[in-house]
Design an enzyme around this catalytic site. Structure first.
Site, short mmCIF file in Angstrom:
data_model
loop_
_atom_site.label_atom_id
_atom_site.label_comp_id
_atom_site.label_asym_id
_atom_site.label_seq_id
_atom_site.Cartn_x
_atom_site.Cartn_y
_atom_site.Cartn_z
N GLU A 60 -5.66 5.32 -0.26
CA GLU A 60 -4.53 4.54 0.25
C GLU A 60 -3.70 5.39 1.21
O GLU A 60 -3.24 6.49 0.86
CB GLU A 60 -3.67 4.02 -0.90
N LYS B 241 2.62 0.04 -10.37
CA LYS B 241 1.46 0.32 -9.53
C LYS B 241 1.77 1.47 -8.57
O LYS B 241 0.93 2.34 -8.35
CB LYS B 241 1.07 -0.94 -8.75
N ASP C 281 -9.99 11.37 -16.92
CA ASP C 281 -10.36 9.96 -17.01
C ASP C 281 -9.17 9.10 -16.61
O ASP C 281 -8.31 8.76 -17.42
CB ASP C 281 -10.80 9.64 -18.45
N HIS D 142 4.78 1.96 6.03
CA HIS D 142 3.38 1.55 5.89
C HIS D 142 2.72 1.28 7.23
O HIS D 142 1.55 1.58 7.41
CB HIS D 142 3.30 0.30 5.01
#
Length: 442
Positions: free
Chosen positions: A81, A274, A290, A389
């Site tokens: 990302e 998130k 993990d 962004h």
């Protein structure tokens, strides 16, 4: 020169790597491995999983500096990302200017469970009493399975039980939980091996002494780890947060309000968390841990009271002009064994981190999570999330239409400066014009 004084975004990839060699983060062999893009070999991939056909790469970058408990860390992050590392670096810079994060691990234990069924209601008191009276022997049996872990200071710590479900609605379960200190390893295989031994022992004794119908359904590690918690916190002068035409104190107040919103609205809490996981996953993945287990456990923790809530919380004291942030996470991480030991890139990344202990790694992850959330909230409540962004999206668009090397930055800037809506067709046209001008010059 300290890594914090280097503008890595202006350097070529090779120059970034050489800088890390000069600063002592990498040796010459590790640097060459990165320069040659030597990650996981096809041969090793074939040994690690079934039906391997190759390996799947992710961009690997780093945050130059995050201060946690007065110690500097260079943080490797594996992510695709575009905005993640830029945001983490920005948030870290703000936190660092204010003395860095403080972090502590309150406890660090894995939890596993054995589920039994097939008993009668009148058996329940006897099952509970049986385990309670036999705890010391069961813990000793667990520690006999992995004596090397006990010798390193780890081992089985607690056993406790509960009943779940109603027989009238399906099946009632008797569940035994085991807490284990796995030291520097992730510990999943160790926990599962111990649980299998305890399961076989207990089901045989339950059938012999309580009820021959009792069966063991499963014995397995849980990825929910409320017995392994880390907390990070920081304080920031509000005046350092100005942006989007707002004063710093106004931005700080809006960050606190955004934090409150994530406590009461599930839609916002999900996106709030998130963004936090952007940083956590990237570091956990880079160190060979993990990340799927980490994700599952953290999201379960976020809804522990029955409502899904934001993990990081911020409050603002207007009189003192102090924004205070805190995050608590359930984490079980390793620095040795398993895929961590097998993956050459994970070993390099642990060297970049300074070879932390598992608890130290937990604290760095929590500090990074706080920095990631700070950057996201500041952008969201000040300039708006798209301002940052879009610059990165322009770079992605440049790559999509075939821009190479120096063309990427030039095309991204041209798209940013464009007075008409940006599209792939526009990007292709600008790129073609750029190349035509370059040919004319040559």
């Amino acid at each position: 020169m300290s890594s914090k004084r280097i503008n890595y975004s202006k350097l070529s990839r090779e120059d970034r790597i050489q800088s890390l060699v000069q600063l002592g983060y990498l040796n010459a062999d590790q640097a060459q491995s990165l320069i040659n893009n030597q990650g996981l070999s096809a041969q090793l991939a074939d040994q690690m999983i079934e039906n391997a056909v190759g390996s799947y790469g992710l961009p690997l970058g780093f945050v130059p500096q995050l201060i946690v408990n007065h110690q500097d860390y260079l943080i490797p992050m594996a992510t695709e990302e575009a905005s993640v590392i830029a945001a983490a670096s920005f948030g870290s810079q703000i936190i660092n200017r204010n003395g860095g994060c403080q972090a502590e691990v309150t406890q660090s234990l894995l939890t596993g469970q054995i589920a039994f069924y097939g008993f009668d209601p009148q058996d329940e008191d006897r099952l509970t009493e049986f385990v309670n009276q036999d705890q010391d022997r069961l813990l000793a049996l667990a520690n006999q399975v992995k004596p090397s872990l006990l010798a390193r200071g780890g081992g089985a710590r607690h056993i406790y039980t509960t009943f779940k479900g109603e027989a009238s609605q399906g099946t009632r379960f008797f569940i035994l939980y085991l807490d284990l200190d796995s030291q520097e390893a992730m510990g999943a295989n160790t926990m599962n091996t111990i649980l299998e031994v305890l399961k076989d022992e207990l089901v045989a004794r339950f059938q012999d002494q309580i009820n021959p119908e009792i069966q063991a359904l499963m014995a397995i590690l849980s990825n929910y780890s409320p017995q392994s918690l880390v907390t990070a916190s920081c304080q920031i002068k509000g005046r350092q947060l100005k942006g989007g035409g707002l004063k710093g104190g106004q931005v700080a107040q809006r960050i606190a309000l955004a934090s409150q919103l994530a406590q009461v609205d599930r839609y916002r809490a999900t996106t709030h968390n998130k963004g936090i996981m952007n940083g956590i996953d990237a570091l956990v993945l880079a160190t060979g841990n993990d990340w799927r287990a980490v994700e599952a456990g953290i999201h379960a923790y976020a809804s522990q009271d029955g409502h899904y809530r934001g993990l990081a919380q911020w409050s603002y004291d207007g009189e003192a002009d102090l924004l205070t942030g805190q995050i608590t996470l359930p984490l079980t991480l390793g620095t040795v064994g398993g895929s961590i030991a097998n993956h050459p890139q994970a070993q390099i990344n642990l060297d970049l981190l300074g070879r932390p202990t598992s608890q130290e790694l937990m604290m760095v992850v929590a500090g990074l999570a706080l920095a990631q959330n700070l950057a996201a909230l500041r952008a969201l409540v000040a300039e708006g999330i798209q301002a940052g962004h879009m610059s990165l999206q322009y770079r992605n668009l440049a790559l999509q239409v075939g821009a190479q090397d120096q063309e990427v930055a030039e095309l991204a800037q041209a798209l940013k400066d464009s007075q008409i809506p940006v599209s792939q067709d526009l990007a292709r046209q600008i790129l073609a014009d750029m190349r035509a001008k370059q040919e004319d010059k040559s």
